[in-house]
Design a protein around this motif. Sequence first.
Motif, PDB file in Angstrom:
ATOM      1  N   ASP A 168      -0.200  -8.702  -2.715  1.00 53.39           N
ATOM      2  CA  ASP A 168      -1.225  -7.587  -2.011  1.00 53.39           C
ATOM      3  C   ASP A 168      -2.536  -8.101  -2.842  1.00 53.39           C
ATOM      4  OD1 ASP A 168      -1.315  -4.648  -1.136  1.00 53.39           O
ATOM      5  OD2 ASP A 168      -3.007  -5.090  -2.180  1.00 53.39           O
ATOM      6  N   ILE A 169      -3.220  -7.863  -1.862  1.00 52.97           N
ATOM      7  CA  ILE A 169      -4.191  -8.356  -2.824  1.00 52.97           C
ATOM      8  C   ILE A 169      -5.121  -7.708  -3.626  1.00 52.97           C
ATOM      9  CG2 ILE A 169      -5.227 -10.037  -0.802  1.00 52.97           C
ATOM     10  CD1 ILE A 169      -7.016  -7.909   0.313  1.00 52.97           C
ATOM     11  N   LYS A 193      -6.859   3.977  14.222  1.00 53.71           N
ATOM     12  CA  LYS A 193      -6.574   3.339  15.417  1.00 53.71           C
ATOM     13  C   LYS A 193      -5.208   3.064  16.080  1.00 53.71           C
ATOM     14  CE  LYS A 193      -3.306   0.520  13.366  1.00 53.71           C
ATOM     15  NZ  LYS A 193      -2.358   0.292  11.968  1.00 53.71           N
ATOM     16  N   THR A 219       2.201  -1.247  11.808  1.00 58.12           N
ATOM     17  CA  THR A 219       1.667  -1.669  13.034  1.00 58.12           C
ATOM     18  C   THR A 219       0.493  -1.659  13.889  1.00 58.12           C
ATOM     19  OG1 THR A 219       2.249   0.986  13.039  1.00 58.12           O
ATOM     20  CG2 THR A 219       1.423   1.189  15.130  1.00 58.12           C
ATOM     21  N   GLY A 277       0.651  -1.298   0.255  1.00 56.78           N
ATOM     22  CA  GLY A 277      -0.371   0.119   0.566  1.00 56.78           C
ATOM     23  C   GLY A 277       1.222   1.353  -0.417  1.00 56.78           C
ATOM     24  N   ASN A 278       0.362   2.225   0.584  1.00 59.04           N
ATOM     25  CA  ASN A 278       1.056   3.831   0.660  1.00 59.04           C
ATOM     26  C   ASN A 278       2.391   3.649   0.976  1.00 59.04           C
ATOM     27  OD1 ASN A 278      -1.265   5.210  -0.121  1.00 59.04           O
ATOM     28  ND2 ASN A 278      -2.039   5.484   1.754  1.00 59.04           N
ATOM     29  N   MET A 279       2.206   2.769   2.711  1.00 63.99           N
ATOM     30  CA  MET A 279       4.057   1.907   2.316  1.00 63.99           C
ATOM     31  C   MET A 279       4.304   1.796   2.152  1.00 63.99           C
ATOM     32  SD  MET A 279       4.871   4.591   5.312  1.00 63.99           S
ATOM     33  CE  MET A 279       5.988   3.990   5.942  1.00 63.99           C
ATOM     34  N   MET A 289      -5.963   5.661  10.276  1.00 68.78           N
ATOM     35  CA  MET A 289      -5.116   5.163  10.630  1.00 68.78           C
ATOM     36  C   MET A 289      -4.375   5.334  12.093  1.00 68.78           C
ATOM     37  SD  MET A 289      -3.766   2.690   8.530  1.00 68.78           S
ATOM     38  CE  MET A 289      -3.874   2.333   7.178  1.00 68.78           C
ATOM     39  N   GLY A 343       0.003  10.469   2.278  1.00 68.05           N
ATOM     40  CA  GLY A 343      -0.109  11.221   3.717  1.00 68.05           C
ATOM     41  C   GLY A 343      -0.707   9.692   4.562  1.00 68.05           C
ATOM     42  N   PHE A 344      -0.537   9.668   5.506  1.00 66.01           N
ATOM     43  CA  PHE A 344      -1.071   9.013   6.913  1.00 66.01           C
ATOM     44  C   PHE A 344      -2.490   9.357   7.480  1.00 66.01           C
ATOM     45  CE2 PHE A 344      -0.908   7.751  11.232  1.00 66.01           C
ATOM     46  CZ  PHE A 344      -1.193   6.626  11.615  1.00 66.01           C
ATOM     47  N   MET A 377       3.357  -5.753   5.309  1.00 64.55           N
ATOM     48  CA  MET A 377       2.894  -4.201   5.787  1.00 64.55           C
ATOM     49  C   MET A 377       1.876  -4.100   5.650  1.00 64.55           C
ATOM     50  SD  MET A 377       4.438  -1.574   6.936  1.00 64.55           S
ATOM     51  CE  MET A 377       4.339   0.749   7.370  1.00 64.55           C
ATOM     52  N   LEU A 378       1.104  -4.276   6.200  1.00 62.34           N
ATOM     53  CA  LEU A 378      -0.394  -5.159   6.437  1.00 62.34           C
ATOM     54  C   LEU A 378      -1.011  -3.443   7.466  1.00 62.34           C
ATOM     55  CD1 LEU A 378      -0.008  -8.705   6.461  1.00 62.34           C
ATOM     56  CD2 LEU A 378      -1.110  -6.522   5.013  1.00 62.34           C
ATOM     57  N   PRO A 379      -2.277  -3.320   7.204  1.00 61.70           N
ATOM     58  CA  PRO A 379      -3.180  -2.768   7.880  1.00 61.70           C
ATOM     59  C   PRO A 379      -2.413  -2.480   9.212  1.00 61.70           C
ATOM     60  CG  PRO A 379      -4.718  -3.189   6.207  1.00 61.70           C
ATOM     61  CD  PRO A 379      -2.578  -4.005   6.036  1.00 61.70           C
TER      62      PRO A 379
HETATM   63  P1  NAD Z   1      -2.584   0.497   2.977  1.00 63.95           P
HETATM   64  O1  NAD Z   1      -3.622   0.540   3.244  1.00 63.95           O
HETATM   65  O2  NAD Z   1      -1.715   2.041   2.079  1.00 63.95           O
HETATM   66  O3  NAD Z   1      -1.985  -0.419   2.312  1.00 63.95           O
HETATM   67  C1  NAD Z   1      -1.971  -1.692   3.261  1.00 63.95           C
HETATM   68  C2  NAD Z   1      -2.042  -2.799   2.475  1.00 63.95           C
HETATM   69  O4  NAD Z   1      -2.521  -3.838   2.607  1.00 63.95           O
HETATM   70  C3  NAD Z   1      -2.498  -2.590   0.777  1.00 63.95           C
HETATM   71  O5  NAD Z   1      -2.405  -2.297  -0.056  1.00 63.95           O
HETATM   72  C4  NAD Z   1      -3.631  -4.142   1.033  1.00 63.95           C
HETATM   73  O6  NAD Z   1      -4.520  -4.213   0.277  1.00 63.95           O
HETATM   74  C5  NAD Z   1      -2.812  -5.235   1.896  1.00 63.95           C
HETATM   75  N1  NAD Z   1      -3.430  -5.645   1.993  1.00 63.95           N
HETATM   76  C6  NAD Z   1      -4.855  -6.473   3.328  1.00 63.95           C
HETATM   77  N2  NAD Z   1      -4.688  -7.227   3.523  1.00 63.95           N
HETATM   78  C7  NAD Z   1      -4.053  -8.346   2.643  1.00 63.95           C
HETATM   79  C8  NAD Z   1      -3.578 -10.009   3.055  1.00 63.95           C
HETATM   80  N3  NAD Z   1      -4.657 -10.200   3.313  1.00 63.95           N
HETATM   81  N4  NAD Z   1      -2.544  -9.822   1.587  1.00 63.95           N
HETATM   82  C9  NAD Z   1      -2.257  -9.174   1.277  1.00 63.95           C
HETATM   83  N5  NAD Z   1      -2.705  -7.921   1.206  1.00 63.95           N
HETATM   84  C10 NAD Z   1      -2.691  -7.247   2.019  1.00 63.95           C
HETATM   85  O7  NAD Z   1      -1.894   1.218   4.465  1.00 63.95           O
HETATM   86  P2  NAD Z   1      -0.408   1.914   4.586  1.00 63.95           P
HETATM   87  O8  NAD Z   1      -0.466   3.403   4.325  1.00 63.95           O
HETATM   88  O9  NAD Z   1       1.002   1.251   3.523  1.00 63.95           O
HETATM   89  O10 NAD Z   1      -0.103   1.726   5.942  1.00 63.95           O
HETATM   90  C11 NAD Z   1       0.416   0.031   6.786  1.00 63.95           C
HETATM   91  C12 NAD Z   1       0.987   0.089   7.509  1.00 63.95           C
HETATM   92  O11 NAD Z   1       2.294   0.861   7.831  1.00 63.95           O
HETATM   93  C13 NAD Z   1      -0.339  -0.065   8.868  1.00 63.95           C
HETATM   94  O12 NAD Z   1      -0.485  -0.789  10.049  1.00 63.95           O
HETATM   95  C14 NAD Z   1       0.266   1.964   9.268  1.00 63.95           C
HETATM   96  O13 NAD Z   1      -0.777   1.580  10.704  1.00 63.95           O
HETATM   97  C15 NAD Z   1       1.607   1.974   9.183  1.00 63.95           C
HETATM   98  N6  NAD Z   1       2.570   3.265   8.971  1.00 63.95           N
HETATM   99  C16 NAD Z   1       2.124   4.146   7.925  1.00 63.95           C
HETATM  100  C17 NAD Z   1       2.501   5.324   7.712  1.00 63.95           C
HETATM  101  C18 NAD Z   1       1.955   6.065   7.140  1.00 63.95           C
HETATM  102  O14 NAD Z   1       2.800   7.447   6.982  1.00 63.95           O
HETATM  103  N7  NAD Z   1       1.313   5.765   5.744  1.00 63.95           N
HETATM  104  C19 NAD Z   1       3.194   5.474   8.785  1.00 63.95           C
HETATM  105  C20 NAD Z   1       3.947   4.844   9.439  1.00 63.95           C
HETATM  106  C21 NAD Z   1       3.445   3.403  10.202  1.00 63.95           C
END
Ligand code: NAD
Length: 296
Positions: free
Chosen positions: A31-32, A246, A96, A10-12, A243, A238-239, A64-66
Amino acid sequence: MADIGFIGLGNMGGPMAANLAAAGHAVSAFDISQAALDAARDAGAAAAGSIAEAARGREVVVTMLPAGAHVAEVYRGDGGVFSSAAPGALFIDCSTIDVDTARSVAGAAADGGWPLLDAPVSGGVAGAAAGTLTFMVGGEADAVERARPVLGDMGKAVVHAGSSGAGQTAKICNNLILAVSMIGVCEAFGMADRLGLERQTLFDIVSKATGQCWALTSYCPVPGPVEAAPSNRDYAPGFTAEMMLKDLRLAQGAAASAGAASPLGAEAAALYTLFCNAGNGADDFSGIMKMIGQGT
Ligand code: NAD
Protein backbone atom coordinates in the motif's frame (compact mmCIF):
# COMPACT_ATOMS: atom_id res chain seq x y z
CA MET A 1 -2.57 -22.62 0.14
CA ALA A 2 -1.66 -19.98 -2.42
CA ASP A 3 1.10 -17.44 -2.87
CA ILE A 4 -0.86 -14.16 -3.00
CA GLY A 5 0.01 -10.52 -3.76
CA PHE A 6 -2.40 -8.05 -2.11
CA ILE A 7 -2.45 -4.38 -3.10
CA GLY A 8 -4.61 -1.79 -1.30
CA LEU A 9 -4.75 -2.31 2.47
CA GLY A 10 -7.31 0.27 3.57
CA ASN A 11 -10.50 -0.11 5.61
CA MET A 12 -11.48 -3.17 3.56
CA GLY A 13 -8.23 -4.51 2.09
CA GLY A 14 -6.43 -4.51 5.47
CA PRO A 15 -8.75 -7.01 7.17
CA MET A 16 -9.18 -9.03 3.94
CA ALA A 17 -5.41 -9.50 3.62
CA ALA A 18 -5.26 -10.36 7.34
CA ASN A 19 -7.85 -13.11 6.83
CA LEU A 20 -5.87 -14.59 3.94
CA ALA A 21 -2.73 -14.66 6.09
CA ALA A 22 -4.68 -16.16 9.01
CA ALA A 23 -5.98 -18.91 6.69
CA GLY A 24 -2.37 -19.89 5.92
CA HIS A 25 -1.76 -18.24 2.53
CA ALA A 26 1.60 -16.54 1.93
CA VAL A 27 0.57 -12.89 1.47
CA SER A 28 2.87 -10.26 0.01
CA ALA A 29 1.16 -6.93 0.67
CA PHE A 30 1.62 -3.38 -0.63
CA ASP A 31 0.00 0.00 0.00
CA ILE A 32 1.25 3.54 -0.56
CA SER A 33 0.31 4.23 3.08
CA GLN A 34 3.07 3.14 5.47
CA ALA A 35 0.56 2.85 8.33
CA ALA A 36 -1.59 0.44 6.29
CA LEU A 37 1.50 -1.57 5.37
CA ASP A 38 2.62 -1.77 9.00
CA ALA A 39 -0.84 -2.97 10.07
CA ALA A 40 -0.78 -5.69 7.38
CA ARG A 41 2.65 -6.82 8.58
CA ASP A 42 1.36 -7.00 12.14
CA ALA A 43 -1.51 -9.13 10.85
CA GLY A 44 0.84 -11.72 9.31
CA ALA A 45 1.51 -10.49 5.75
CA ALA A 46 4.96 -9.79 4.32
CA ALA A 47 5.38 -6.10 3.47
CA ALA A 48 6.44 -5.52 -0.16
CA GLY A 49 8.29 -2.37 -1.24
CA SER A 50 6.31 -1.79 -4.44
CA ILE A 51 3.39 -2.98 -6.53
CA ALA A 52 5.78 -4.93 -8.75
CA GLU A 53 7.34 -6.66 -5.76
CA ALA A 54 3.94 -7.61 -4.34
CA ALA A 55 2.89 -9.11 -7.69
CA ARG A 56 6.13 -10.76 -8.80
CA GLY A 57 5.88 -14.55 -9.05
CA ARG A 58 2.50 -14.79 -7.24
CA GLU A 59 -0.18 -17.27 -8.26
CA VAL A 60 -2.92 -14.77 -7.39
CA VAL A 61 -2.96 -10.96 -7.12
CA VAL A 62 -5.83 -9.30 -5.24
CA THR A 63 -6.48 -5.54 -5.44
CA MET A 64 -8.75 -3.46 -3.17
CA LEU A 65 -8.44 0.17 -4.31
CA PRO A 66 -10.61 3.30 -4.14
CA ALA A 67 -11.73 3.83 -7.76
CA GLY A 68 -11.24 2.97 -11.45
CA ALA A 69 -8.29 5.32 -12.00
CA HIS A 70 -6.34 3.62 -9.18
CA VAL A 71 -7.11 0.17 -10.58
CA ALA A 72 -6.00 1.13 -14.11
CA GLU A 73 -2.79 2.64 -12.72
CA VAL A 74 -1.96 -0.27 -10.40
CA TYR A 75 -2.35 -2.87 -13.18
CA ARG A 76 -1.29 -1.00 -16.34
CA GLY A 77 0.98 1.80 -15.05
CA ASP A 78 4.79 1.86 -15.03
CA GLY A 79 5.93 -0.69 -12.47
CA GLY A 80 2.38 -1.99 -12.23
CA VAL A 81 1.11 -5.54 -11.83
CA PHE A 82 1.43 -6.31 -15.57
CA SER A 83 5.14 -5.42 -15.45
CA SER A 84 6.06 -8.21 -13.05
CA ALA A 85 3.29 -10.83 -12.80
CA ALA A 86 3.99 -14.48 -13.48
CA PRO A 87 2.57 -16.02 -16.68
CA GLY A 88 -0.98 -17.24 -16.09
CA ALA A 89 -1.36 -15.58 -12.68
CA LEU A 90 -4.96 -14.92 -11.64
CA PHE A 91 -5.93 -11.31 -10.91
CA ILE A 92 -8.93 -10.49 -8.69
CA ASP A 93 -10.00 -6.87 -8.39
CA CYS A 94 -12.34 -6.46 -5.39
CA SER A 95 -12.63 -2.65 -5.68
CA THR A 96 -15.93 -1.03 -6.64
CA ILE A 97 -15.23 0.73 -9.95
CA ASP A 98 -16.93 1.72 -13.21
CA VAL A 99 -17.90 -1.06 -15.59
CA ASP A 100 -15.93 0.41 -18.52
CA THR A 101 -12.63 0.48 -16.61
CA ALA A 102 -13.27 -3.02 -15.23
CA ARG A 103 -13.77 -4.34 -18.77
CA SER A 104 -10.85 -2.48 -20.30
CA VAL A 105 -8.34 -3.56 -17.61
CA ALA A 106 -9.63 -7.15 -17.89
CA GLY A 107 -9.21 -6.94 -21.70
CA ALA A 108 -5.63 -5.70 -21.34
CA ALA A 109 -4.91 -8.51 -18.86
CA ALA A 110 -6.37 -11.08 -21.25
CA ASP A 111 -4.04 -9.76 -24.00
CA GLY A 112 -1.15 -10.64 -21.67
CA GLY A 113 -2.59 -14.11 -20.98
CA TRP A 114 -3.88 -13.32 -17.47
CA PRO A 115 -7.50 -13.81 -16.38
CA LEU A 116 -8.78 -10.80 -14.40
CA LEU A 117 -12.03 -11.03 -12.44
CA ASP A 118 -14.06 -8.07 -11.20
CA ALA A 119 -15.13 -9.22 -7.72
CA PRO A 120 -16.58 -6.30 -5.73
CA VAL A 121 -17.91 -7.05 -2.28
CA SER A 122 -20.84 -6.42 -0.01
CA GLY A 123 -20.68 -6.62 3.78
CA GLY A 124 -18.70 -3.56 4.80
CA VAL A 125 -15.77 -3.28 7.16
CA ALA A 126 -17.42 -5.61 9.70
CA GLY A 127 -17.87 -8.27 7.00
CA ALA A 128 -14.26 -7.81 5.86
CA ALA A 129 -13.01 -8.29 9.43
CA ALA A 130 -15.25 -11.29 10.11
CA GLY A 131 -14.51 -12.93 6.74
CA THR A 132 -18.20 -12.89 5.82
CA LEU A 133 -18.17 -10.78 2.65
CA THR A 134 -20.31 -11.56 -0.38
CA PHE A 135 -18.35 -11.46 -3.66
CA MET A 136 -20.17 -10.68 -6.92
CA VAL A 137 -17.90 -11.86 -9.67
CA GLY A 138 -17.60 -11.06 -13.36
CA GLY A 139 -15.37 -13.07 -15.70
CA GLU A 140 -14.77 -16.50 -17.20
CA ALA A 141 -16.20 -19.49 -15.29
CA ASP A 142 -12.87 -21.34 -15.04
CA ALA A 143 -11.18 -18.29 -13.50
CA VAL A 144 -14.06 -17.95 -11.03
CA GLU A 145 -13.52 -21.59 -9.98
CA ARG A 146 -9.78 -20.89 -9.49
CA ALA A 147 -10.67 -17.86 -7.35
CA ARG A 148 -13.24 -19.61 -5.13
CA PRO A 149 -10.84 -21.03 -2.51
CA VAL A 150 -9.13 -17.64 -2.06
CA LEU A 151 -12.38 -15.67 -1.97
CA GLY A 152 -13.83 -18.28 0.39
CA ASP A 153 -11.18 -17.36 2.97
CA MET A 154 -12.43 -13.74 2.93
CA GLY A 155 -16.16 -14.25 2.54
CA LYS A 156 -19.23 -16.38 3.00
CA ALA A 157 -20.64 -16.24 -0.54
CA VAL A 158 -19.18 -16.13 -4.04
CA VAL A 159 -21.72 -15.45 -6.78
CA HIS A 160 -20.73 -15.67 -10.45
CA ALA A 161 -22.69 -12.76 -11.91
CA GLY A 162 -21.68 -13.24 -15.56
CA SER A 163 -19.00 -12.03 -17.95
CA SER A 164 -16.43 -9.29 -17.30
CA GLY A 165 -18.06 -6.22 -15.68
CA ALA A 166 -21.12 -8.13 -14.41
CA GLY A 167 -19.81 -8.08 -10.83
CA GLN A 168 -19.51 -4.29 -10.94
CA THR A 169 -22.99 -4.00 -12.43
CA ALA A 170 -24.44 -6.06 -9.57
CA LYS A 171 -22.51 -4.01 -7.01
CA ILE A 172 -23.69 -0.58 -8.20
CA CYS A 173 -27.27 -1.87 -8.36
CA ASN A 174 -26.90 -3.08 -4.76
CA ASN A 175 -25.49 0.25 -3.57
CA LEU A 176 -28.22 2.18 -5.36
CA ILE A 177 -30.75 0.20 -3.31
CA LEU A 178 -28.69 0.73 -0.14
CA ALA A 179 -28.45 4.52 -0.56
CA VAL A 180 -32.14 4.91 -1.33
CA SER A 181 -33.16 2.70 1.58
CA MET A 182 -30.78 4.50 3.98
CA ILE A 183 -32.27 7.87 3.01
CA GLY A 184 -35.77 6.45 3.46
CA VAL A 185 -34.92 5.16 6.93
CA CYS A 186 -33.43 8.57 7.91
CA GLU A 187 -36.53 10.35 6.62
CA ALA A 188 -38.75 8.02 8.67
CA PHE A 189 -36.78 8.61 11.90
CA GLY A 190 -36.92 12.38 11.31
CA MET A 191 -40.67 12.20 10.80
CA ALA A 192 -41.14 10.00 13.89
CA ASP A 193 -39.14 12.53 15.96
CA ARG A 194 -41.47 15.31 14.88
CA LEU A 195 -44.59 13.24 15.51
CA GLY A 196 -43.40 12.20 18.97
CA LEU A 197 -42.81 8.50 18.30
CA GLU A 198 -39.83 7.05 20.23
CA ARG A 199 -36.95 6.00 17.96
CA GLN A 200 -36.57 2.63 19.69
CA THR A 201 -40.31 1.98 19.31
CA LEU A 202 -40.16 2.77 15.60
CA PHE A 203 -37.15 0.45 15.27
CA ASP A 204 -38.88 -2.39 17.16
CA ILE A 205 -41.97 -2.16 14.96
CA VAL A 206 -40.42 -1.59 11.53
CA SER A 207 -37.76 -4.25 12.04
CA LYS A 208 -40.67 -6.74 12.23
CA ALA A 209 -42.78 -5.09 9.52
CA THR A 210 -42.57 -4.61 5.75
CA GLY A 211 -40.25 -1.61 6.04
CA GLN A 212 -37.52 -3.91 7.39
CA CYS A 213 -34.22 -3.51 5.53
CA TRP A 214 -30.46 -3.81 6.15
CA ALA A 215 -30.07 -0.01 6.53
CA LEU A 216 -32.43 -0.21 9.50
CA THR A 217 -31.71 -3.51 11.21
CA SER A 218 -27.94 -3.86 10.65
CA TYR A 219 -26.82 -0.27 10.21
CA CYS A 220 -29.41 1.84 12.00
CA PRO A 221 -28.60 5.54 11.35
CA VAL A 222 -29.77 6.72 14.79
CA PRO A 223 -27.76 5.84 17.91
CA GLY A 224 -29.13 3.16 20.20
CA PRO A 225 -30.95 0.30 18.53
CA VAL A 226 -28.00 -1.42 16.74
CA GLU A 227 -24.88 -1.40 18.88
CA ALA A 228 -22.35 -2.05 16.08
CA ALA A 229 -23.72 0.71 13.81
CA PRO A 230 -21.53 3.77 13.08
CA SER A 231 -24.29 6.01 14.50
CA ASN A 232 -23.05 4.92 17.95
CA ARG A 233 -19.52 6.15 17.16
CA ASP A 234 -20.46 9.63 15.91
CA TYR A 235 -20.59 8.20 12.35
CA ALA A 236 -16.94 7.15 12.14
CA PRO A 237 -16.71 4.91 9.01
CA GLY A 238 -17.50 2.15 8.09
CA PHE A 239 -18.28 3.11 4.53
CA THR A 240 -17.71 6.78 3.89
CA ALA A 241 -20.30 9.14 2.38
CA GLU A 242 -17.68 9.96 -0.27
CA MET A 243 -17.49 6.29 -1.31
CA MET A 244 -21.27 6.06 -1.44
CA LEU A 245 -21.41 9.18 -3.61
CA LYS A 246 -18.78 7.62 -5.89
CA ASP A 247 -20.95 4.50 -6.27
CA LEU A 248 -24.11 6.54 -6.90
CA ARG A 249 -22.32 8.47 -9.62
CA LEU A 250 -21.14 5.16 -11.13
CA ALA A 251 -24.76 3.96 -11.07
CA GLN A 252 -25.98 7.18 -12.72
CA GLY A 253 -23.30 6.90 -15.41
CA ALA A 254 -24.16 3.27 -16.06
CA ALA A 255 -27.91 4.03 -16.14
CA ALA A 256 -27.36 6.85 -18.64
CA SER A 257 -25.20 4.75 -20.93
CA ALA A 258 -27.75 1.90 -20.81
CA GLY A 259 -30.76 4.19 -21.32
CA ALA A 260 -32.21 3.16 -17.93
CA ALA A 261 -34.21 5.63 -15.82
CA SER A 262 -32.96 5.97 -12.24
CA PRO A 263 -34.86 8.90 -10.69
CA LEU A 264 -34.40 7.83 -7.05
CA GLY A 265 -30.73 7.14 -7.70
CA ALA A 266 -30.40 10.68 -9.12
CA GLU A 267 -32.09 12.13 -6.02
CA ALA A 268 -29.86 10.06 -3.72
CA ALA A 269 -26.76 11.26 -5.59
CA ALA A 270 -27.91 14.87 -5.22
CA LEU A 271 -28.50 14.45 -1.47
CA TYR A 272 -25.10 12.79 -0.94
CA THR A 273 -23.47 15.59 -2.98
CA LEU A 274 -25.02 18.16 -0.63
CA PHE A 275 -23.92 16.13 2.39
CA CYS A 276 -20.33 15.73 1.14
CA ASN A 277 -20.06 19.35 -0.02
CA ALA A 278 -21.03 20.44 3.49
CA GLY A 279 -17.80 18.82 4.72
CA ASN A 280 -19.15 15.40 5.75
CA GLY A 281 -17.57 13.22 3.05
CA ALA A 282 -15.30 11.37 5.49
CA ASP A 283 -18.23 10.46 7.78
CA ASP A 284 -19.98 7.15 7.45
CA PHE A 285 -22.74 7.29 4.81
CA SER A 286 -25.38 6.72 7.52
CA GLY A 287 -24.36 10.15 8.88
CA ILE A 288 -26.73 11.63 6.31
CA MET A 289 -29.24 11.22 9.17
CA LYS A 290 -27.78 14.50 10.51
CA MET A 291 -28.97 16.29 7.36
CA ILE A 292 -32.14 14.41 6.42
CA GLY A 293 -33.38 13.50 9.87
CA GLN A 294 -33.23 17.08 11.08
CA GLY A 295 -34.65 18.57 7.93
CA THR A 296 -37.97 16.75 7.86
P1 NAD B 1 -9.69 2.96 1.64
O1 NAD B 1 -9.52 4.33 1.10
O2 NAD B 1 -9.77 2.75 3.11
O3 NAD B 1 -8.50 1.99 1.09
C1 NAD B 1 -7.94 2.11 -0.19
C2 NAD B 1 -6.44 1.84 -0.03
O4 NAD B 1 -5.85 1.85 -1.33
C3 NAD B 1 -5.73 2.91 0.81
O5 NAD B 1 -5.05 2.31 1.89
C4 NAD B 1 -4.78 3.56 -0.19
O6 NAD B 1 -3.58 4.01 0.40
C5 NAD B 1 -4.56 2.42 -1.16
N1 NAD B 1 -4.05 2.84 -2.46
C6 NAD B 1 -4.50 3.84 -3.26
N2 NAD B 1 -3.75 3.93 -4.37
C7 NAD B 1 -2.81 2.95 -4.27
C8 NAD B 1 -1.74 2.54 -5.10
N3 NAD B 1 -1.46 3.17 -6.26
N4 NAD B 1 -0.95 1.51 -4.69
C9 NAD B 1 -1.21 0.89 -3.52
N5 NAD B 1 -2.20 1.25 -2.69
C10 NAD B 1 -2.99 2.27 -3.06
O7 NAD B 1 -10.99 2.37 0.92
P2 NAD B 1 -11.88 1.11 1.38
O8 NAD B 1 -12.98 1.57 2.26
O9 NAD B 1 -10.97 0.01 1.80
O10 NAD B 1 -12.56 0.74 -0.03
C11 NAD B 1 -11.84 0.09 -1.07
C12 NAD B 1 -12.83 -0.29 -2.16
O11 NAD B 1 -13.83 -1.15 -1.59
C13 NAD B 1 -13.58 0.90 -2.76
O12 NAD B 1 -13.72 0.71 -4.14
C14 NAD B 1 -14.93 0.87 -2.04
O13 NAD B 1 -15.96 1.45 -2.82
C15 NAD B 1 -15.12 -0.62 -1.86
N6 NAD B 1 -15.98 -1.00 -0.73
C16 NAD B 1 -15.84 -0.41 0.49
C17 NAD B 1 -16.67 -0.81 1.53
C18 NAD B 1 -16.56 -0.18 2.91
O14 NAD B 1 -17.46 -0.43 3.74
N7 NAD B 1 -15.51 0.59 3.21
C19 NAD B 1 -17.65 -1.80 1.33
C20 NAD B 1 -17.73 -2.41 0.08
C21 NAD B 1 -16.89 -2.00 -0.95
